[in-house]
Design a protein around this motif. Structure first.
Motif, PDB file in Angstrom:
ATOM      1  N   SER A 240     -76.127 -69.665  -7.845  1.00 22.70           N
ATOM      2  CA  SER A 240     -77.164 -69.316  -8.808  1.00 22.70           C
ATOM      3  C   SER A 240     -76.754 -68.047  -9.532  1.00 22.70           C
ATOM      4  CB  SER A 240     -78.515 -69.120  -8.115  1.00 22.70           C
ATOM      5  OG  SER A 240     -78.441 -68.093  -7.147  1.00 22.70           O
ATOM      6  N   SER A 241     -77.467 -67.709 -10.607  1.00 24.10           N
ATOM      7  CA  SER A 241     -77.100 -66.536 -11.393  1.00 24.10           C
ATOM      8  C   SER A 241     -78.322 -65.965 -12.091  1.00 24.10           C
ATOM      9  CB  SER A 241     -76.019 -66.882 -12.416  1.00 24.10           C
ATOM     10  OG  SER A 241     -76.488 -67.849 -13.337  1.00 24.10           O
ATOM     11  N   GLU A 242     -78.218 -64.700 -12.490  1.00 26.32           N
ATOM     12  CA  GLU A 242     -79.254 -64.016 -13.246  1.00 26.32           C
ATOM     13  C   GLU A 242     -78.599 -63.197 -14.349  1.00 26.32           C
ATOM     14  OE1 GLU A 242     -82.649 -62.307 -10.984  1.00 26.32           O
ATOM     15  OE2 GLU A 242     -81.425 -62.813  -9.250  1.00 26.32           O
ATOM     16  N   LEU A 243     -79.380 -62.897 -15.387  1.00 21.77           N
ATOM     17  CA  LEU A 243     -78.842 -62.196 -16.544  1.00 21.77           C
ATOM     18  C   LEU A 243     -79.691 -60.980 -16.872  1.00 21.77           C
ATOM     19  CD1 LEU A 243     -76.472 -62.618 -18.548  1.00 21.77           C
ATOM     20  CD2 LEU A 243     -78.106 -63.716 -20.083  1.00 21.77           C
ATOM     21  N   PHE A 244     -79.013 -59.859 -17.164  1.00 20.26           N
ATOM     22  CA  PHE A 244     -79.683 -58.617 -17.533  1.00 20.26           C
ATOM     23  C   PHE A 244     -79.135 -58.101 -18.863  1.00 20.26           C
ATOM     24  CE2 PHE A 244     -80.718 -58.685 -13.113  1.00 20.26           C
ATOM     25  CZ  PHE A 244     -81.901 -57.972 -13.006  1.00 20.26           C
ATOM     26  N   TYR A 245     -79.981 -57.346 -19.542  1.00 25.13           N
ATOM     27  CA  TYR A 245     -79.565 -56.679 -20.775  1.00 25.13           C
ATOM     28  C   TYR A 245     -79.963 -55.214 -20.681  1.00 25.13           C
ATOM     29  CZ  TYR A 245     -79.423 -55.318 -25.699  1.00 25.13           C
ATOM     30  OH  TYR A 245     -79.157 -54.670 -26.881  1.00 25.13           O
ATOM     31  N   VAL A 246     -79.021 -54.329 -20.935  1.00 25.14           N
ATOM     32  CA  VAL A 246     -79.294 -52.887 -20.955  1.00 25.14           C
ATOM     33  C   VAL A 246     -78.888 -52.346 -22.314  1.00 25.14           C
ATOM     34  CG1 VAL A 246     -78.930 -52.671 -18.468  1.00 25.14           C
ATOM     35  CG2 VAL A 246     -77.008 -52.270 -20.023  1.00 25.14           C
ATOM     36  N   ASN A 247     -79.561 -51.271 -22.755  1.00 24.76           N
ATOM     37  CA  ASN A 247     -79.186 -50.705 -24.048  1.00 24.76           C
ATOM     38  C   ASN A 247     -79.227 -49.182 -24.019  1.00 24.76           C
ATOM     39  OD1 ASN A 247     -81.882 -49.839 -24.514  1.00 24.76           O
ATOM     40  ND2 ASN A 247     -82.398 -51.745 -25.546  1.00 24.76           N
ATOM     41  N   GLY A 248     -78.726 -48.597 -25.104  1.00 26.51           N
ATOM     42  CA  GLY A 248     -78.606 -47.157 -25.198  1.00 26.51           C
ATOM     43  C   GLY A 248     -79.922 -46.418 -25.255  1.00 26.51           C
ATOM     44  N   ASN A 249     -81.020 -47.146 -25.455  1.00 31.54           N
ATOM     45  CA  ASN A 249     -82.348 -46.524 -25.437  1.00 31.54           C
ATOM     46  C   ASN A 249     -82.875 -46.341 -24.026  1.00 31.54           C
ATOM     47  OD1 ASN A 249     -82.513 -46.352 -28.253  1.00 31.54           O
ATOM     48  ND2 ASN A 249     -83.372 -48.408 -28.438  1.00 31.54           N
ATOM     49  N   GLY A 250     -82.072 -46.754 -23.037  1.00 32.44           N
ATOM     50  CA  GLY A 250     -82.476 -46.593 -21.643  1.00 32.44           C
ATOM     51  C   GLY A 250     -83.302 -47.733 -21.109  1.00 32.44           C
ATOM     52  N   GLU A 251     -83.227 -48.910 -21.743  1.00 31.70           N
ATOM     53  CA  GLU A 251     -84.030 -50.053 -21.331  1.00 31.70           C
ATOM     54  C   GLU A 251     -83.201 -51.046 -20.513  1.00 31.70           C
ATOM     55  OE1 GLU A 251     -87.143 -50.490 -25.007  1.00 31.70           O
ATOM     56  OE2 GLU A 251     -85.029 -50.892 -25.434  1.00 31.70           O
ATOM     57  N   ILE A 252     -83.837 -51.625 -19.509  1.00 29.61           N
ATOM     58  CA  ILE A 252     -83.210 -52.645 -18.672  1.00 29.61           C
ATOM     59  C   ILE A 252     -84.124 -53.872 -18.680  1.00 29.61           C
ATOM     60  CG2 ILE A 252     -82.380 -53.248 -16.371  1.00 29.61           C
ATOM     61  CD1 ILE A 252     -82.042 -50.273 -15.785  1.00 29.61           C
ATOM     62  N   PHE A 253     -83.615 -54.978 -19.203  1.00 32.50           N
ATOM     63  CA  PHE A 253     -84.394 -56.202 -19.307  1.00 32.50           C
ATOM     64  C   PHE A 253     -83.791 -57.275 -18.420  1.00 32.50           C
ATOM     65  CE2 PHE A 253     -84.878 -54.140 -23.479  1.00 32.50           C
ATOM     66  CZ  PHE A 253     -86.272 -54.050 -23.560  1.00 32.50           C
ATOM     67  N   LYS A 254     -84.643 -57.989 -17.695  1.00 37.54           N
ATOM     68  CA  LYS A 254     -84.215 -59.140 -16.908  1.00 37.54           C
ATOM     69  C   LYS A 254     -84.652 -60.402 -17.628  1.00 37.54           C
ATOM     70  CE  LYS A 254     -84.533 -61.062 -12.242  1.00 37.54           C
ATOM     71  NZ  LYS A 254     -84.942 -62.429 -12.642  1.00 37.54           N
ATOM     72  N   TYR A 255     -83.714 -61.298 -17.892  1.00 44.12           N
ATOM     73  CA  TYR A 255     -84.037 -62.535 -18.603  1.00 44.12           C
ATOM     74  C   TYR A 255     -84.806 -63.484 -17.685  1.00 44.12           C
ATOM     75  CZ  TYR A 255     -80.869 -61.236 -22.387  1.00 44.12           C
ATOM     76  OH  TYR A 255     -80.245 -60.596 -23.428  1.00 44.12           O
TER      77      TYR A 255
END
Length: 237
Positions: A222-237
């Motif tokens: 199985s797998s999971e996906l995350f997105y992080v950005n320079g604004n300090g945000e961490i999102f889990k899809y």
């Protein structure tokens, strides 16, 4: 501006923890005797948890952790290690040489990235989010569990512009694997993006976490996906 940080953080996410079934694939190794409920994963649950207190990150200086160039996209350069293990043979990977953090910085032709990094300012404090993953078998018993933590540091600016990334990594802890199961997990940088403008970039990175559990009868992935950005945000899809 060069950051030298030692921190131990305890990030409490939403007090209303959630659990859900994750999509996963399960393949039989053999055509017969493959219905043993002990070796059959019936459910994978994931929920946000408090970041374990034992997790700490020591930034020993960018030059020690720069790694190699991964990709260059839209005036951004990603450095570090594209794929890195976080659990091997049921144990967390703690070798810092294998877990070179990812940085997404401004790309400057004919200028070394470490020079660019030392000219950057306004880095924000690191952030993190932790999740606990639990595998349950056909009896409803917990056979595999572990906690992974996504860490990042954003806000870095070059000549007063942009929001860039450094220290992006995934760390595993509290790994528990029942008899008869072989468990491994790794993380990978999928891509980088600029969600800002050409004049004021906001660096982003997509990270995938893959889990693999094996038994003499079953192969579960199985797998999971995350997105992080320079604004300090961490999102889990």
């Amino acid at each position: 501006m060069k950051w030298t940080l030692t921190f131990v953080f305890a990030l409490v996410l939403s007090t209303s923890a959630f659990a859900k079934d994750l999509p996963f694939t399960q393949q039989d190794r053999f055509e017969s005797k493959n219905d043993d409920p002990y070796f059959t994963i019936s459910k994978i649950e994931v929920e946000p948890v408090e970041t374990p207190s034992e997790i700490s990150l020591v930034d020993k200086g960018y030059a020690d952790q720069i790694g190699s160039v991964i990709t260059i996209v839209d005036k951004l350069i990603a450095l570090g290690k594209k794929v890195w293990p976080i659990v091997e043979a049921g144990k967390p990977v703690v070798d810092v040489n294998m877990n070179t953090p990812i940085s997404v910085l401004p790309f400057r032709k004919e200028v070394s990235p470490d020079v660019t990094f030392y000219e950057m300012t306004n880095w924000k404090a690191p952030k993190a989010k932790s999740f606990k993953v639990v595998y349950k078998n056909g009896f409803g018993s917990k056979v595999i569990s572990f906690v992974y933590t996504v860490i990042m540091q954003g806000g870095g600016q070059y000549e007063g512009k942009g929001s860039y990334l450094t220290g992006v990594q995934v760390i595993a802890s509290n790994v528990s694997v029942a008899w008869g199961f072989d468990f491994n997990a790794l993380s990978a940088l999928i891509n980088i993006t600029n969600s800002g403008s050409s004049e004021n970039p906001v660096a982003g990175a997509s990270i995938r976490i893959d889990y693999t559990a094996k038994t003499v009868l079953k192969f579960i992935q199985s797998s999971e996906l995350f997105y992080v950005n320079g604004n300090g945000e961490i999102f889990k899809y």
